[in-house]
Scaffold this motif. Structure first.
Motif, mmCIF file in Angstrom:
data_model
loop_
_atom_site.group_PDB
_atom_site.id
_atom_site.type_symbol
_atom_site.label_atom_id
_atom_site.label_comp_id
_atom_site.label_asym_id
_atom_site.label_seq_id
_atom_site.Cartn_x
_atom_site.Cartn_y
_atom_site.Cartn_z
ATOM 1 N N LEU A 30 -10.689 -3.999 9.138
ATOM 2 C CA LEU A 30 -10.289 -3.431 7.770
ATOM 3 C C LEU A 30 -9.121 -2.951 7.160
ATOM 4 C CD1 LEU A 30 -13.803 -1.870 7.172
ATOM 5 C CD2 LEU A 30 -13.043 -3.988 6.322
ATOM 6 N N LYS A 31 -8.488 -2.123 8.349
ATOM 7 C CA LYS A 31 -6.946 -1.722 8.139
ATOM 8 C C LYS A 31 -6.246 -2.854 7.687
ATOM 9 C CE LYS A 31 -3.476 0.993 10.509
ATOM 10 N NZ LYS A 31 -3.177 1.648 11.579
ATOM 11 N N ALA A 32 -6.036 -3.665 8.727
ATOM 12 C CA ALA A 32 -5.277 -4.847 8.677
ATOM 13 C C ALA A 32 -5.505 -5.494 7.273
ATOM 14 C CB ALA A 32 -5.459 -5.687 9.875
ATOM 15 N N THR A 33 -6.713 -5.913 6.938
ATOM 16 C CA THR A 33 -6.931 -6.476 5.800
ATOM 17 C C THR A 33 -6.610 -5.849 4.623
ATOM 18 O OG1 THR A 33 -8.978 -7.713 6.854
ATOM 19 C CG2 THR A 33 -8.988 -7.286 4.436
ATOM 20 N N MET A 34 -6.790 -4.651 4.275
ATOM 21 C CA MET A 34 -6.357 -3.880 3.238
ATOM 22 C C MET A 34 -4.881 -4.060 3.096
ATOM 23 S SD MET A 34 -9.119 -3.722 2.192
ATOM 24 C CE MET A 34 -11.035 -3.937 2.870
ATOM 25 N N GLN A 35 -4.133 -3.827 4.096
ATOM 26 C CA GLN A 35 -2.777 -3.954 4.205
ATOM 27 C C GLN A 35 -2.336 -5.527 3.892
ATOM 28 O OE1 GLN A 35 -0.447 -1.371 4.453
ATOM 29 N NE2 GLN A 35 0.963 -3.094 3.726
ATOM 30 N N GLY A 36 -3.154 -6.305 4.235
ATOM 31 C CA GLY A 36 -2.679 -7.672 3.683
ATOM 32 C C GLY A 36 -3.013 -8.002 2.372
ATOM 33 N N TRP A 37 -3.924 -7.357 1.614
ATOM 34 C CA TRP A 37 -4.079 -7.452 0.488
ATOM 35 C C TRP A 37 -2.952 -6.875 -0.649
ATOM 36 C CZ3 TRP A 37 -6.368 -10.735 -2.475
ATOM 37 C CH2 TRP A 37 -7.627 -11.379 -2.016
ATOM 38 N N LYS A 38 -2.397 -5.753 -0.052
ATOM 39 C CA LYS A 38 -1.320 -5.030 -0.653
ATOM 40 C C LYS A 38 -0.224 -6.038 -0.536
ATOM 41 C CE LYS A 38 1.395 -0.795 -0.915
ATOM 42 N NZ LYS A 38 1.494 0.649 -0.344
ATOM 43 N N ASP A 39 0.012 -6.479 0.658
ATOM 44 C CA ASP A 39 1.270 -7.461 0.741
ATOM 45 C C ASP A 39 0.954 -8.706 0.044
ATOM 46 O OD1 ASP A 39 2.222 -5.293 2.606
ATOM 47 O OD2 ASP A 39 1.780 -6.594 4.495
ATOM 48 N N TYR A 40 -0.039 -9.205 0.085
ATOM 49 C CA TYR A 40 -0.397 -10.492 -0.736
ATOM 50 C C TYR A 40 -0.162 -10.351 -2.378
ATOM 51 C CZ TYR A 40 -2.786 -14.832 -2.186
ATOM 52 O OH TYR A 40 -2.811 -15.964 -2.830
ATOM 53 N N LEU A 41 -0.350 -9.240 -2.825
ATOM 54 C CA LEU A 41 -0.181 -9.184 -4.302
ATOM 55 C C LEU A 41 1.129 -8.861 -4.603
ATOM 56 C CD1 LEU A 41 -3.052 -6.698 -5.330
ATOM 57 C CD2 LEU A 41 -3.014 -9.234 -5.561
ATOM 58 N N ALA A 42 2.038 -8.361 -3.623
ATOM 59 C CA ALA A 42 3.570 -8.032 -3.834
ATOM 60 C C ALA A 42 4.214 -9.455 -3.748
ATOM 61 C CB ALA A 42 3.975 -7.111 -2.727
ATOM 62 N N ASP A 43 3.825 -10.402 -2.616
ATOM 63 C CA ASP A 43 4.476 -11.569 -2.256
ATOM 64 C C ASP A 43 3.494 -12.315 -1.446
ATOM 65 O OD1 ASP A 43 6.039 -13.814 -1.480
ATOM 66 O OD2 ASP A 43 7.608 -12.645 -0.184
ATOM 67 N N PRO A 44 2.862 -13.445 -2.280
ATOM 68 C CA PRO A 44 1.827 -14.020 -1.590
ATOM 69 C C PRO A 44 2.264 -15.449 -0.798
ATOM 70 C CG PRO A 44 1.936 -14.804 -3.786
ATOM 71 C CD PRO A 44 2.968 -13.817 -3.484
ATOM 72 N N SER A 45 3.411 -15.763 -0.613
ATOM 73 C CA SER A 45 4.025 -16.952 0.196
ATOM 74 C C SER A 45 3.561 -16.978 1.442
ATOM 75 C CB SER A 45 5.502 -16.990 0.090
ATOM 76 O OG SER A 45 6.002 -15.613 0.802
ATOM 77 N N GLN A 46 3.511 -16.090 2.488
ATOM 78 C CA GLN A 46 2.818 -16.337 3.651
ATOM 79 C C GLN A 46 1.208 -16.530 3.609
ATOM 80 O OE1 GLN A 46 4.479 -13.872 7.054
ATOM 81 N NE2 GLN A 46 5.537 -12.750 5.370
ATOM 82 N N GLY A 47 0.666 -15.760 2.821
ATOM 83 C CA GLY A 47 -0.815 -15.966 2.827
ATOM 84 C C GLY A 47 -1.236 -17.396 2.242
ATOM 85 N N ASN A 48 -0.449 -17.825 1.062
ATOM 86 C CA ASN A 48 -0.631 -19.054 0.444
ATOM 87 C C ASN A 48 -0.545 -20.217 1.373
ATOM 88 O OD1 ASN A 48 -1.471 -17.745 -1.889
ATOM 89 N ND2 ASN A 48 0.828 -18.105 -3.011
ATOM 90 N N ALA A 49 0.630 -20.235 2.160
ATOM 91 C CA ALA A 49 0.925 -21.100 3.283
ATOM 92 C C ALA A 49 -0.368 -21.619 4.220
ATOM 93 C CB ALA A 49 1.974 -20.895 4.012
ATOM 94 N N LEU A 50 -0.916 -20.404 4.663
ATOM 95 C CA LEU A 50 -2.240 -20.631 5.293
ATOM 96 C C LEU A 50 -3.465 -21.142 4.414
ATOM 97 C CD1 LEU A 50 -2.200 -17.808 7.970
ATOM 98 C CD2 LEU A 50 -1.706 -20.015 8.482
ATOM 99 N N ILE A 51 -3.267 -20.582 3.458
ATOM 100 C CA ILE A 51 -4.605 -21.178 2.573
ATOM 101 C C ILE A 51 -4.446 -22.538 2.235
ATOM 102 C CG2 ILE A 51 -5.302 -21.047 0.082
ATOM 103 C CD1 ILE A 51 -4.747 -17.912 -0.020
ATOM 104 N N LYS A 52 -3.086 -23.080 2.087
ATOM 105 C CA LYS A 52 -3.122 -24.451 1.648
ATOM 106 C C LYS A 52 -3.440 -25.256 3.036
ATOM 107 C CE LYS A 52 0.188 -25.711 -0.882
ATOM 108 N NZ LYS A 52 1.729 -25.564 -1.596
#
Length: 328
Positions: free
Chosen positions: A228-250
């Motif tokens: 949960l700790k890592a996930t919530m930081q991931g959400w904060k980072d994703y909303l700021a710059d989603p490029s890394q998350g989007n690459a894995l999503i695609k």
């Protein structure tokens, strides 16, 4: 590795995970199942994976996609995952069936379900007497609430087949949808529509909640806390710059287009669905006793289950999110 100095011994495992900053010990395997194919609505999880946040917190997380043929709760209780994305009512219904599942956090501060109408409808109460296309699951979640709040009836409902064409072809029809999905499809089709958020209309459940098996919570609270700790930081980072998350999503879902992702990310940011509500002060993903109690009472009042069948204190725990405070 930083060493956490703990004063309360019975919470040492949980707080140790929250203070963990790195270790030479091999990461612990951890499986998480989402509720649909990879999309921006799961962005924080993929961002945490892409940035190595799970690994930094001692976990080797595998994100498995959900979908129309995937029963995540069934897989969870069968031991194929530690945690899943589900919804508040789903956890309560699982509890009614005696399944060992408990809600530990959320993604969205309100339910992302929307009701889409033609532009002559100015408020949801005006839909009384119209045909509304809804999913089968709506009958055991938001539809009973809408019937009480707006005076709707079951005679108004018809099955929604996840196709916007019936709505486009009939000006007397309304339909349910997902905040980041059907409105985008209608926009691409140049169809005018009004979109009403049931969460912002007062429907109390959270959205894309996170639930885990009871044995994982009891025996390995440090794993849940780290996830949960890592996930919530991931959400904060994703909303700021989603490029890394989007690459894995695609990569996980090649059918996900850049335009859909961009639309969804904009809505996730502009709506405050992740960073609004209690998340402003208590942190992203936080849940409260008051909201859970309101959802439970609504479900009881609407006859989804009795107060004897489902005990509120067995449905959720705030033990994790009360110690995790990733502010927007």
């Amino acid at each position: 590795m930083e060493v956490c100095r703990l004063n309360v011994m019975k919470r040492s495992a949980l707080l140790a995970a929250l203070c963990f900053t790195g270790s030479a010990v091999a990461a612990t395997p951890f499986t998480f199942i989402t509720n649909w194919y990879a999309q921006a609505e799961h962005g924080g999880f993929y961002q945490a994976k892409a940035e190595g946040l799970y690994e930094k917190n001692g976990l080797d997380v595998s994100i498995r996609m959900g979908g129309p043929q995937v029963n995540a709760t069934q897989l969870l209780v069968a031991g194929q995952a530690q945690c899943i994305i589900t919804d508040d009512i789903g956890v309560m219904m699982a509890n009614k069936r005696g399944l060992p599942v408990q809600m530990v956090a959320t993604t969205f501060q309100y339910d992302p379900t929307v009701v889409i109408t033609h532009d002559d409808v100015k408020k949801l109460a005006d839909l009384k007497g119209h045909t509304v296309l809804i999913s089968a699951s709506a009958h055991s979640s938001w539809w009973p609430w809408a019937k009480k709040k707006f005076g709707f009836s079951d005679e108004m409902s018809r099955p929604y087949t996840f196709n916007i064409q019936p709505f486009i072809m009939d000006n007397s029809v309304a339909q349910q949808g997902f905040m980041t999905s059907e409105p985008f499809a209608l926009q691409k089709a140049n169809a005018k529509a009004n979109v009403f958020s049931i969460g912002q209309e007062g429907y109390p459940p959270y959205g894309n909640s996170i639930a885990c098996r009871n044995d994982v919570i009891q025996d390995h609270p440090e794993q849940v806390a780290a996830f949960l700790k890592a996930t919530m930081q991931g959400w904060k980072d994703y909303l700021a710059d989603p490029s890394q998350g989007n690459a894995l999503i695609k990569k996980a879902n090649p059918n996900m287009g850049d335009d859909q992702i961009a639309y969804s990310v904009e809505k996730l940011n502009s709506s405050g669905i992740i960073t609004g509500g209690a998340a402003k002060t208590a942190g992203i993903g936080s849940i409260t006793d008051a909201r859970m109690g309101k959802t439970w009472q609504m479900a009881v009042d609407n006859g989804l289950f009795s107060a004897d069948d489902v005990k509120l204190n067995k449905v959720y725990t705030t033990q994790f999110m009360s110690d995790i405070k990733v502010l927007p």
